[in-house]
Design a protein around this motif. Structure first.
Motif, mmCIF file in Angstrom:
data_model
loop_
_atom_site.group_PDB
_atom_site.id
_atom_site.type_symbol
_atom_site.label_atom_id
_atom_site.label_comp_id
_atom_site.label_asym_id
_atom_site.label_seq_id
_atom_site.Cartn_x
_atom_site.Cartn_y
_atom_site.Cartn_z
ATOM 1 N N THR A 172 6.296 0.748 10.286
ATOM 2 C CA THR A 172 5.693 1.509 11.376
ATOM 3 C C THR A 172 5.935 0.766 12.691
ATOM 4 O O THR A 172 5.705 -0.444 12.773
ATOM 5 C CB THR A 172 4.166 1.674 11.154
ATOM 6 O OG1 THR A 172 3.955 2.299 9.900
ATOM 7 C CG2 THR A 172 3.523 2.478 12.269
ATOM 8 N N SER A 202 5.513 -3.134 11.886
ATOM 9 C CA SER A 202 4.580 -3.633 10.877
ATOM 10 C C SER A 202 5.349 -4.091 9.644
ATOM 11 O O SER A 202 6.252 -3.405 9.164
ATOM 12 C CB SER A 202 3.597 -2.529 10.478
ATOM 13 O OG SER A 202 2.817 -2.957 9.366
ATOM 14 N N LEU A 235 4.891 -0.540 15.966
ATOM 15 C CA LEU A 235 3.598 -0.847 16.573
ATOM 16 C C LEU A 235 3.682 -0.897 18.099
ATOM 17 O O LEU A 235 2.751 -0.503 18.790
ATOM 18 C CB LEU A 235 3.085 -2.202 16.062
ATOM 19 C CG LEU A 235 2.960 -2.345 14.542
ATOM 20 C CD1 LEU A 235 2.578 -3.769 14.188
ATOM 21 C CD2 LEU A 235 1.933 -1.353 14.008
ATOM 22 N N GLY A 239 3.553 -4.589 7.066
ATOM 23 C CA GLY A 239 2.570 -4.171 6.056
ATOM 24 C C GLY A 239 1.368 -5.099 6.089
ATOM 25 O O GLY A 239 1.360 -6.114 6.786
ATOM 26 N N PRO A 240 0.332 -4.731 5.330
ATOM 27 C CA PRO A 240 -0.868 -5.572 5.320
ATOM 28 C C PRO A 240 -0.570 -6.927 4.675
ATOM 29 O O PRO A 240 0.319 -7.035 3.848
ATOM 30 C CB PRO A 240 -1.865 -4.772 4.497
ATOM 31 C CG PRO A 240 -1.125 -3.630 3.895
ATOM 32 C CD PRO A 240 0.226 -3.564 4.519
ATOM 33 N N GLN A 260 2.499 -8.844 10.589
ATOM 34 C CA GLN A 260 1.601 -8.326 9.560
ATOM 35 C C GLN A 260 0.588 -7.414 10.245
ATOM 36 O O GLN A 260 0.039 -7.761 11.295
ATOM 37 C CB GLN A 260 0.894 -9.481 8.863
ATOM 38 C CG GLN A 260 1.866 -10.457 8.258
ATOM 39 C CD GLN A 260 1.830 -10.455 6.763
ATOM 40 O OE1 GLN A 260 0.798 -10.626 6.180
ATOM 41 N NE2 GLN A 260 2.967 -10.239 6.142
ATOM 42 N N ASP A 261 0.372 -6.255 9.644
ATOM 43 C CA ASP A 261 -0.558 -5.282 10.210
ATOM 44 C C ASP A 261 -1.069 -4.420 9.065
ATOM 45 O O ASP A 261 -0.398 -4.279 8.038
ATOM 46 C CB ASP A 261 0.167 -4.409 11.244
ATOM 47 C CG ASP A 261 -0.770 -3.525 12.039
ATOM 48 O OD1 ASP A 261 -1.352 -4.033 13.019
ATOM 49 O OD2 ASP A 261 -0.906 -2.343 11.678
ATOM 50 N N MET A 262 -2.197 -3.822 9.247
ATOM 51 C CA MET A 262 -2.799 -2.989 8.209
ATOM 52 C C MET A 262 -2.041 -1.669 8.049
ATOM 53 O O MET A 262 -2.180 -0.995 7.048
ATOM 54 C CB MET A 262 -4.278 -2.727 8.503
ATOM 55 C CG MET A 262 -5.128 -3.990 8.462
ATOM 56 S SD MET A 262 -4.900 -4.980 6.970
ATOM 57 C CE MET A 262 -5.677 -3.951 5.752
ATOM 58 N N ARG A 263 -1.233 -1.308 9.021
ATOM 59 C CA ARG A 263 -0.445 -0.073 8.907
ATOM 60 C C ARG A 263 0.735 -0.286 7.965
ATOM 61 O O ARG A 263 1.143 -1.414 7.720
ATOM 62 C CB ARG A 263 0.018 0.397 10.284
ATOM 63 C CG ARG A 263 -1.196 0.938 11.094
ATOM 64 C CD ARG A 263 -0.795 1.269 12.489
ATOM 65 N NE ARG A 263 -1.107 0.075 13.310
ATOM 66 C CZ ARG A 263 -1.038 0.023 14.615
ATOM 67 N NH1 ARG A 263 -0.633 1.080 15.285
ATOM 68 N NH2 ARG A 263 -1.343 -1.058 15.261
ATOM 69 N N ALA A 264 1.318 0.813 7.520
ATOM 70 C CA ALA A 264 2.404 0.759 6.543
ATOM 71 C C ALA A 264 3.603 -0.012 7.085
ATOM 72 O O ALA A 264 3.889 0.030 8.290
ATOM 73 C CB ALA A 264 2.821 2.175 6.157
ATOM 74 N N THR A 292 11.508 6.514 12.676
ATOM 75 C CA THR A 292 11.579 5.322 11.830
ATOM 76 C C THR A 292 12.232 4.218 12.654
ATOM 77 O O THR A 292 12.819 4.484 13.711
ATOM 78 C CB THR A 292 12.429 5.586 10.568
ATOM 79 O OG1 THR A 292 13.774 5.809 10.987
ATOM 80 C CG2 THR A 292 11.894 6.768 9.770
ATOM 81 N N ASP A 346 7.793 7.816 19.439
ATOM 82 C CA ASP A 346 6.755 8.226 18.493
ATOM 83 C C ASP A 346 7.342 9.053 17.361
ATOM 84 O O ASP A 346 8.156 9.950 17.590
ATOM 85 C CB ASP A 346 5.664 9.046 19.198
ATOM 86 C CG ASP A 346 4.948 8.242 20.272
ATOM 87 O OD1 ASP A 346 4.993 6.999 20.202
ATOM 88 O OD2 ASP A 346 4.360 8.859 21.183
#
Length: 195
Positions: free
Chosen positions: A156, A179, A158, A181-182, A149-153, A128, A125
């Motif tokens: 990140t 991630s 996951l 990114g979105p 692909q994820d809505m988080r930056a 980077t 946690d």
């Protein structure tokens, strides 16, 4: 009378008898010296024969006990050590080394493998991807990074597979799901349209 006794000694020790007597004494001294040297410097002749230590490395403990037992050797077991290439319960190290000569009844010290070292996956946690990868590689794992692909930056972490707290053999692969990114949304050209 004296001459006769002198002649008797002289006749007893005639040159031929004297030669046989001297050879007998010399031969007896040689045999006695040989036997004494053999007993003192070659202990195998005293009833506890010398045997060559067999190569036990890679054998299971049961196989090593059977082989050493046939040669009249004992086995002393040390603390097991982890090793990624030698299966758990197999001989990893031994002393004396294979081929060395020891007296029957001597002990061969063996160290068994406990197999690959197993460690718990740490918490990552707040790290980077670069930090997490370096940390996992320092602990001995190979790291594979997968992007989704994820809505988080972007960048990140996951998910970690296996999850933090689960155990995995050192040298195995830990997967970091990261991630990307979105998702990019294409907006159509809307100039010139009226509602």
């Amino acid at each position: 009378g004296r001459r006769r006794s002198g002649e008797g000694v002289r006749s007893f020790f005639s040159e031929r008898r004297l030669l046989v007597w001297i050879l007998g004494v010399v031969l007896g001294a040689f045999v006695l010296g040989y036997l004494l040297t053999t007993v003192l410097f070659f202990p195998g002749f005293r009833g506890d024969p010398i045997v060559a230590v067999p190569d036990l490395r890679g054998m299971t403990e049961a196989e090593a006990l059977r082989v050493t037992g046939r040669l009249g050797l004992e086995v002393e077991r040390g603390d097991p050590l982890p090793n990624p290439r030698v299966p758990a319960g197999s001989v990893l190290l031994q002393y004396p080394l294979p081929g060395e000569e020891v007296a029957r009844g001597s002990a061969v010290q063996v160290t068994l493998s406990s197999g690959p070292e197993v460690r718990a996956i740490p918490q990552l946690d707040g790290m980077t991807v670069t930090e997490a990868r370096a940390h996992l590689e320092r602990l001995g794992w190979t790291v594979r990074v997968s992007e989704v692909q994820d809505m988080r930056a972007a960048g990140t972490i996951l998910e970690v597979r296996p999850a933090a707290g689960q155990t995995l053999a050192v040298g195995e692969t830990v997967e970091l799901v990261v991630s990307a990114g979105p998702p990019r949304v294409e907006v159509p050209e809307v100039t010139g349209f009226t509602t």
